[in-house]
Design a protein around this motif. Structure first.
Motif, PDB file in Angstrom:
ATOM      1  N   SER A   4     -17.108 -24.706  13.211  1.00 50.68           N
ATOM      2  CA  SER A   4     -17.464 -24.693  14.634  1.00 50.68           C
ATOM      3  C   SER A   4     -17.534 -23.267  15.168  1.00 50.68           C
ATOM      4  N   ALA A   5     -16.591 -22.428  14.750  1.00 47.42           N
ATOM      5  CA  ALA A   5     -16.590 -21.031  15.199  1.00 47.42           C
ATOM      6  C   ALA A   5     -17.871 -20.324  14.757  1.00 47.42           C
ATOM      7  N   ARG A   6     -18.285 -20.576  13.530  1.00 48.55           N
ATOM      8  CA  ARG A   6     -19.512 -19.949  13.025  1.00 48.55           C
ATOM      9  C   ARG A   6     -20.717 -20.361  13.871  1.00 48.55           C
ATOM     10  N   ARG A   7     -20.779 -21.624  14.243  1.00 49.27           N
ATOM     11  CA  ARG A   7     -21.903 -22.100  15.045  1.00 49.27           C
ATOM     12  C   ARG A   7     -21.866 -21.546  16.465  1.00 49.27           C
ATOM     13  N   ILE A   8     -20.677 -21.486  17.057  1.00 48.88           N
ATOM     14  CA  ILE A   8     -20.545 -20.973  18.422  1.00 48.88           C
ATOM     15  C   ILE A   8     -20.871 -19.485  18.473  1.00 48.88           C
ATOM     16  N   PHE A   9     -20.367 -18.717  17.515  1.00 54.10           N
ATOM     17  CA  PHE A   9     -20.631 -17.277  17.482  1.00 54.10           C
ATOM     18  C   PHE A   9     -22.128 -17.021  17.258  1.00 54.10           C
ATOM     19  N   GLN A  10     -22.739 -17.803  16.388  1.00 56.45           N
ATOM     20  CA  GLN A  10     -24.181 -17.666  16.146  1.00 56.45           C
ATOM     21  C   GLN A  10     -24.967 -17.930  17.420  1.00 56.45           C
ATOM     22  N   ALA A  11     -24.621 -19.000  18.121  1.00 54.77           N
ATOM     23  CA  ALA A  11     -25.332 -19.368  19.341  1.00 54.77           C
ATOM     24  C   ALA A  11     -25.201 -18.280  20.411  1.00 54.77           C
ATOM     25  N   LEU A  12     -24.004 -17.755  20.564  1.00 56.03           N
ATOM     26  CA  LEU A  12     -23.789 -16.692  21.548  1.00 56.03           C
ATOM     27  C   LEU A  12     -24.610 -15.455  21.205  1.00 56.03           C
ATOM     28  N   ARG A  13     -24.623 -15.081  19.926  1.00 60.44           N
ATOM     29  CA  ARG A  13     -25.371 -13.905  19.480  1.00 60.44           C
ATOM     30  C   ARG A  13     -26.869 -14.071  19.751  1.00 60.44           C
ATOM     31  N   ILE A  14     -27.395 -15.257  19.472  1.00 60.10           N
ATOM     32  CA  ILE A  14     -28.815 -15.519  19.714  1.00 60.10           C
ATOM     33  C   ILE A  14     -29.134 -15.396  21.200  1.00 60.10           C
ATOM     34  N   GLU A  15     -28.258 -15.932  22.044  1.00 60.83           N
ATOM     35  CA  GLU A  15     -28.470 -15.869  23.490  1.00 60.83           C
ATOM     36  C   GLU A  15     -28.361 -14.433  23.996  1.00 60.83           C
ATOM     37  N   VAL A  16     -27.340 -13.710  23.575  1.00 60.21           N
ATOM     38  CA  VAL A  16     -27.126 -12.338  24.040  1.00 60.21           C
ATOM     39  C   VAL A  16     -28.335 -11.461  23.733  1.00 60.21           C
ATOM     40  N   ASN A  17     -28.894 -11.621  22.550  1.00 62.36           N
ATOM     41  CA  ASN A  17     -29.982 -10.745  22.109  1.00 62.36           C
ATOM     42  C   ASN A  17     -31.382 -11.329  22.310  1.00 62.36           C
ATOM     43  N   GLY A  18     -31.455 -12.546  22.856  1.00 62.20           N
ATOM     44  CA  GLY A  18     -32.761 -13.161  23.095  1.00 62.20           C
ATOM     45  C   GLY A  18     -33.587 -13.284  21.834  1.00 62.20           C
ATOM     46  N   GLU A  19     -32.935 -13.662  20.735  1.00 62.80           N
ATOM     47  CA  GLU A  19     -33.571 -13.574  19.419  1.00 62.80           C
ATOM     48  C   GLU A  19     -34.795 -14.465  19.260  1.00 62.80           C
ATOM     49  N   LEU A  20     -34.765 -15.684  19.760  1.00 66.82           N
ATOM     50  CA  LEU A  20     -35.899 -16.585  19.576  1.00 66.82           C
ATOM     51  C   LEU A  20     -37.102 -16.141  20.406  1.00 66.82           C
ATOM     52  N   ALA A  21     -36.862 -15.704  21.625  1.00 71.17           N
ATOM     53  CA  ALA A  21     -37.949 -15.213  22.477  1.00 71.17           C
ATOM     54  C   ALA A  21     -38.556 -13.943  21.882  1.00 71.17           C
ATOM     55  N   ASN A  22     -37.711 -13.106  21.311  1.00 72.16           N
ATOM     56  CA  ASN A  22     -38.200 -11.876  20.676  1.00 72.16           C
ATOM     57  C   ASN A  22     -39.115 -12.196  19.502  1.00 72.16           C
ATOM     58  N   LEU A  23     -38.726 -13.164  18.697  1.00 75.85           N
ATOM     59  CA  LEU A  23     -39.531 -13.562  17.547  1.00 75.85           C
ATOM     60  C   LEU A  23     -40.882 -14.115  17.999  1.00 75.85           C
ATOM     61  N   GLU A  24     -40.871 -14.958  19.020  1.00 73.63           N
ATOM     62  CA  GLU A  24     -42.118 -15.534  19.526  1.00 73.63           C
ATOM     63  C   GLU A  24     -43.057 -14.460  20.068  1.00 73.63           C
ATOM     64  N   ALA A  25     -42.493 -13.414  20.661  1.00 73.82           N
ATOM     65  CA  ALA A  25     -43.317 -12.316  21.181  1.00 73.82           C
ATOM     66  C   ALA A  25     -43.836 -11.432  20.049  1.00 73.82           C
ATOM     67  N   PHE A  26     -43.032 -11.265  19.025  1.00 72.30           N
ATOM     68  CA  PHE A  26     -43.377 -10.364  17.911  1.00 72.30           C
ATOM     69  C   PHE A  26     -44.521 -10.883  17.053  1.00 72.30           C
ATOM     70  N   LEU A  27     -44.498 -12.159  16.718  1.00 76.76           N
ATOM     71  CA  LEU A  27     -45.423 -12.698  15.718  1.00 76.76           C
ATOM     72  C   LEU A  27     -46.899 -12.423  16.021  1.00 76.76           C
ATOM     73  N   PRO A  28     -47.417 -12.781  17.206  1.00 77.02           N
ATOM     74  CA  PRO A  28     -48.839 -12.510  17.452  1.00 77.02           C
ATOM     75  C   PRO A  28     -49.176 -11.024  17.494  1.00 77.02           C
ATOM     76  N   LYS A  29     -48.259 -10.210  17.983  1.00 77.00           N
ATOM     77  CA  LYS A  29     -48.513  -8.769  18.033  1.00 77.00           C
ATOM     78  C   LYS A  29     -48.601  -8.192  16.617  1.00 77.00           C
ATOM     79  N   ALA A  30     -47.702  -8.620  15.751  1.00 79.79           N
ATOM     80  CA  ALA A  30     -47.722  -8.144  14.372  1.00 79.79           C
ATOM     81  C   ALA A  30     -49.001  -8.583  13.674  1.00 79.79           C
ATOM     82  N   PHE A  31     -49.373  -9.844  13.833  1.00 83.25           N
ATOM     83  CA  PHE A  31     -50.573 -10.351  13.165  1.00 83.25           C
ATOM     84  C   PHE A  31     -51.823  -9.628  13.657  1.00 83.25           C
ATOM     85  N   ASN A  32     -51.922  -9.415  14.953  1.00 83.58           N
ATOM     86  CA  ASN A  32     -53.110  -8.767  15.519  1.00 83.58           C
ATOM     87  C   ASN A  32     -53.284  -7.333  15.022  1.00 83.58           C
ATOM     88  N   LEU A  33     -52.190  -6.660  14.715  1.00 83.72           N
ATOM     89  CA  LEU A  33     -52.265  -5.258  14.301  1.00 83.72           C
ATOM     90  C   LEU A  33     -52.390  -5.072  12.792  1.00 83.72           C
TER      91      LEU A  33
END
Length: 320
Positions: free
Chosen positions: A211-240
């Motif tokens: 449970s601790a591993r899952r909670i720490f992972q979730a907090l880290r993803i939220e703090v750093n906006g990891e999923l939104a960052n990935l969604e923004a990165f993919l089309p920019k990387a492909f286009n270039l």
């Protein structure tokens, strides 16, 4: 200097097929494993641009690759700003891009940011500690139980999310006002671990580390906006990417892998007209070819030497 064992390195190189005198981007430098390999294969004249949000990773790379000269370009920034970074450094003719969405061993074990629950550290979790974005302590002290539970459920898939969230809020509310206002009520990793342990029903307490591993992972993803960052990165990387260039993504979480899989599928999809249409009306043609029919995972030999490679999934596309 610190080092990091890059996961699926052999497979990444097999799919990227880097060539001498060509240019590549390591969008998530970390410990520099992919950058090192790309510098070697692209010699003598090829260049590698390596990006990282963590200043410690860039300082480490400066020392580690000081013999590379102008063949290595180091860039501080979030890979979600890929287009701006590439433009700023005037980096052109990109034949391949790799991004490892996971963490380096240094970030887990030696950064002292509270990313891992194994040691007593301040609950920060920001990849870039020089930024003014809210850290994990701020979120724990200022989000409601409902908001925290949603983070733990969406990003950690934790069964006892709401109970843990309720107890976090209770600890914060019961702390003296100076503790609440200065984010001191839940200050260290050990404080959060204790709340997690106390929140689990008796038959589940021996599984507190899961449970601790899952909670720490979730907090880290939220703090750093990891999923939104990935969604923004993919089309920019492909286009270039240059035509024929390849984009390789290594992810460690099912949500990340789903984002990559769906985006790649969209790029590889041609005509979407109904089957009964005699001729195509949509005019849509595939923009990429998927090179990995299913996600590539680590083999037994790699897992024996690096257990952290177990959840890693590699997907690769080639621009048409």
């Amino acid at each position: 200097m610190y080092s990091h064992t890059p996961v699926l390195l052999k497979e990444v190189l097999e799919y990227l097929q880097p060539q001498a005198d060509s240019n590549y981007v390591d969008a998530t430098l970390g410990g520099g494993g992919y950058t090192d390999a790309l510098l070697q294969v692209s010699s003598p004249a090829g260049k590698v641009l390596a990006i990282d949000l963590d200043p410690a990773a860039l300082e480490n790379a400066k020392a580690k690759f000081q013999q590379s000269g102008d063949r290595l370009v180091l860039a501080h920034g979030n890979f979600r700003d890929f287009d701006k970074i590439i433009t700023h450094h005037e980096f052109a003719n990109i034949d391949g891009i790799v991004a490892d969405i996971g963490l380096s061993s240094y970030q887990l074990d030696g950064s002292e940011r509270g990313i891992s629950f194994q040691n007593k550290e301040l609950l920060d979790m920001r990849f870039d500690t020089s930024s003014n974005q809210p850290d994990a302590r701020f979120l724990l002290h200022h989000r409601t139980a409902e908001e925290l539970a949603k983070i733990f459920t969406d990003y950690g898939e934790e069964k006892y999310s709401y109970k843990i969230a309720q107890n976090i809020v209770r600890v914060v509310e019961e702390a003296p006002s100076e503790g609440r206002n200065s984010n001191e009520a839940v200050k260290y990793t050990t404080d959060l671990v204790k709340i997690i342990q106390d929140s689990l029903p008796k038959p589940e307490k021996h599984r507190w580390a899961d449970s601790a591993r899952r909670i720490f992972q979730a907090l880290r993803i939220e703090v750093n906006g990891e999923l939104a960052n990935l969604e923004a990165f993919l089309p920019k990387a492909f286009n270039l990417l240059d035509p024929g260039g390849r984009l390789a993504i290594v992810s460690f979480h099912s949500l990340e892998d789903r984002i990559v899989k769906n985006y790649f599928k969209e790029l590889a999809t041609g005509c979407i007209c109904p089957p009964g249409f005699p001729i195509c009306k949509c005019g849509r043609t595939p923009q990429a070819k998927i090179l990995t029919k299913k996600a590539v995972t680590a083999g037994d030999a790699e897992l024996e030497n690096n257990s952290r490679a177990k959840p890693a999934k590699l997907r690769v596309i080639q621009k048409l």
